[in-house]
Design a protein around this motif. Structure first.
Motif: not given
Length: 173
Positions: A42-43, A47-49, A54-58, A82-87
Motif C-alpha cells: 500500500l505505502t 499510494m505513490p501510483f 491523480f490530483r491529491t493532497i499528499n 505509518n502514523p505519519d501517513k494517515f490522520r
C-alpha cells in the motif's frame, strides 16, 4: 453524501488486499506478517501510483484509511505502522490481537496520539465482536481514546455500509 454536503470530496481507492502468501486467521501472529506485506504494498506501490496519477493532497491531514473484516485488520496495521501517513482511521468488524500489538506497536499511545480520528464499528452478533471488544479493552487499559459504534447484526455488508456512511461524515472535518 458529497452532494448533500455530508461528506468532503475525496478519492476512494479500493485495493485487493488478499496477498499471495495466503489468508491466515486474524487471531494469529501469521496474520501480522500478511498485514506487514500489505502495508508495504500500500505505502510503497499503491499510494505513490495514486499520488502520481491523480490530483491529491499528499499529506496525512488529507488521508484516511478504512476497511471491513480482513481489510479492517489491514487498516489497523497499516495505520499503526505509518502514523505519519494517515490522520483518520476507521476499522469495521476488525481487530489486532494484544500479541500483535505488543510485538509490533509497543509505542501505540504515541502513534494513536497523532490521529484525529480512531473509529471502530462492529455488530453485536458478529463472530469477531468479542475480539473487537478485546481490542477496545487493550486501548482502554492504555488510556487511548477512540470512537465506537455497535449495531445489531453480524458480519455483513449492511453493517459495513452503515459504518462507512458514519465515518465518511467524519473524515477530513
Amino acid at each position: 453524501m458529497i452532494a448533500k454536503g455530508e461528506a468532503e470530496k475525496m478519492i476512494i481507492v479500493l485495493p485487493y488486499g488478499y496477498m499471495m502468501n495466503g489468508t491466515p486467521r486474524p487471531d494469529t501472529m501469521a496474520s501480522a506478517e500478511m498485514y506487514a506485506t500489505f502495508a508495504n504494498e500500500l505505502t510503497q506501490c499503491i499510494m505513490p501510483f495514486v499520488e502520481n496519477n491523480f490530483r491529491t493532497i499528499n499529506d496525512r491531514d488529507h488521508r484516511a484509511i478504512a476497511g471491513f473484516s480482513r481489510g479492517g485488520g489491514q487498516t489497523l496495521f497499516v495505520s499503526y505502522r505509518n502514523p505519519d501517513k494517515f490522520r483518520y482511521v476507521a476499522s469495521y468488524s476488525a481487530y489486532l490481537t494484544p500479541e500483535v500489538m505488543d510485538a509490533f506497536f509497543p509505542d501505540i499511545n504515541s502513534r494513536i496520539a497523532q490521529l484525529k480520528l480512531m473509529w471502530f464499528g462492529v455488530g453485536t452478533e458478529d463472530g469477531l465482536y468479542p475480539n473487537v471488544i478485546d481490542h477496545h479493552e487493550y486501548f482502554d487499559a492504555k488510556g487511548i481514546k477512540y470512537e465506537k459504534m455497535f449495531t445489531d447484526g453480524a458480519h455483513t455488508w449492511m453493517n459495513a455500509r452503515t459504518y462507512l456512511a458514519e465515518t465518511l461524515q467524519k473524515f477530513f472535518k
